[in-house]
Enzyme design. Structure first.
Site, mmCIF file in Angstrom:
data_model
loop_
_atom_site.group_PDB
_atom_site.id
_atom_site.type_symbol
_atom_site.label_atom_id
_atom_site.label_comp_id
_atom_site.label_asym_id
_atom_site.label_seq_id
_atom_site.Cartn_x
_atom_site.Cartn_y
_atom_site.Cartn_z
ATOM 1 N N CYS A 1 0.982 -1.333 -0.037
ATOM 2 C CA CYS A 1 -0.149 0.053 0.104
ATOM 3 C C CYS A 1 0.814 1.071 0.191
ATOM 4 C CB CYS A 1 -1.011 -0.056 1.029
ATOM 5 S SG CYS A 1 -0.185 -0.171 2.975
ATOM 6 N N LEU A 2 0.575 2.562 0.699
ATOM 7 C CA LEU A 2 1.253 3.482 0.622
ATOM 8 C C LEU A 2 2.582 3.333 1.759
ATOM 9 C CD1 LEU A 2 2.044 6.209 0.006
ATOM 10 C CD2 LEU A 2 0.701 7.097 1.708
#
Length: 381
Positions: free
Chosen positions: A293-294
């Site tokens: 994800c981030l």
């Protein structure tokens, strides 16, 4: 009848109790300013509970966040209607909490009880909160007519509580997960240990191997060709709505994007089946797969835990522990943890009546406990 009140031994200055006789009288009178909170595991609540009560449950691994004060009480409700009901009424109603029996509290240990902690938090939030003397078992024994029972349930209400689901008398462990909670994308370098010290220096700057073919990482990892080549990664699962799939047009990598933000309102569990299928496809082709994800600590972790739960037949706690042993700064948001609990029940992993036997005797031993897990069948060959 005169209201019977007495100080709670472990927190006399902040919490008082109500008797089962008092509660029965209020229910007989139809008191509409009474909010009952059932703090037992969901299985027990669904089997039988006091009429009009709403269930509040929390994974054992999230208790530290509750202790640190990073969660408002409303965040503990997994059902939107229960959360809304609590939010509307907690400031005006008399709130009564109960567990199974409330019999093990004493001056020395009661203050560590999650039910006691919840009472304190309710008081801090301005609620008139009490606990029920003797808990559900005493009330049911004396006033069964005011209990709602599910006669179709497959499990007996006498089954032992499951520690991952219920609040009740659980004790808060110093080994619980770190207390990072945010509805926004988070920086992995901002993670802290249980004592508040930064973890950033000890965190790897490359994907973490969860299984021989399964890697957990952040957005930066997905853009590093050298890293992808080093780990044999050809499949990339992007669990964000807006981060680009940088090498998608090169033809060398296969991408799948799950458009989910790291926010309590997002339903990540709806994508579990296709995410698990994508990871399995990579395994079947002897390719590494990166789940990112981030920050690599919430959404991608949730998907990874879900994969381990389904493929290794693990409870949420056990799957989470495996990932945390590999990557200590993980911190899925609270709602995602609730979705993993629902997934656990869907898989039949949390039911005390579940007597399934693994089809193959293939093992992996996690050092955090004595459990033995199936894993060899998931290793790439």
């Amino acid at each position: 009848m005169i209201d019977t009140l007495r100080p709670v031994p472990f927190a006399s200055e902040m919490a008082i109790s109500k008797t089962v006789a008092w509660l029965n009288e209020q229910l007989e009178l139809g008191n509409e300013q009474l909010l009952l909170m059932d703090c037992r595991p969901q299985e027990l609540y669904e089997s039988s509970h006091i009429e009009s009560a709403i269930n509040v449950a929390i994974p054992g691994i999230m208790l530290r966040r509750l202790q640190k004060g990073n969660l408002p009480v409303r965040a503990l409700f997994t059902r939107c209607e229960d959360r809304d009901r609590f939010t509307r009424r907690c400031g005006t109603d008399t709130v009564v909490l109960y567990d199974e029996n409330s019999s093990d509290w004493n001056e020395n240990t009661g203050g560590e009880s999650v039910l006691g902690l919840l009472l304190k938090k309710l008081k801090d939030e301005g609620c008139r909160a009490f606990y029920l003397e003797g808990g559900f078992s005493k009330f049911q024994a004396e006033f069964a007519l005011h209990c709602e029972t599910n006669l179709d349930g497959s499990c007996s209400s006498s089954s032992p509580p499951l520690p991952v689901l219920g609040l009740g008398g659980l004790r808060i462990s110093s080994d619980s997960s770190s207390d990072i909670e945010s509805d926004l994308d988070r920086d992995p370098n901002s993670a802290t240990d249980s004592d508040g010290s930064p973890l950033s220096n000890s965190q790897p700057s490359f994907p973490v191997e969860i299984l021989p073919f399964l890697y957990l990482g952040c957005a930066k990892d997905s853009t590093n060709l050298d890293v992808l080549e080093e780990f044999g990664i050809k499949y990339i699962l992007n669990v964000t709505p807006n981060l680009p799939n940088l090498f998608e047009n090169a033809g060398e990598f296969k991408y799948k994007q799950i458009p989910i933000s790291d926010h309590w309102s997002q339903n990540l569990s709806q994508f579990f089946p296709e995410a698990i299928s994508f990871i399995d496809e990579a395994r079947g082709k002897n390719c590494g797969v990166l789940v990112h994800c981030l920050a690599g600590i919430s959404r991608s972790v949730t998907v990874t835990v879900a994969y381990l739960m389904q493929k290794l037949n693990l409870s949420m706690n056990d799957a989470y522990d495996i990932v945390k042993m590999k990557k200590s700064n993980i911190s899925p948001n609270f709602n995602f943890m609730g979705q993993l609990l629902d997934f656990e029940r869907t898989l039949g992993l949390s039911s005390p009546c579940d007597n399934r036997v693994p089809a193959q005797q293939l093992y992996f031993t996690a050092p955090s406990n004595q459990n033995v897990y199936q894993v060899d069948s998931l290793q790439s060959t």
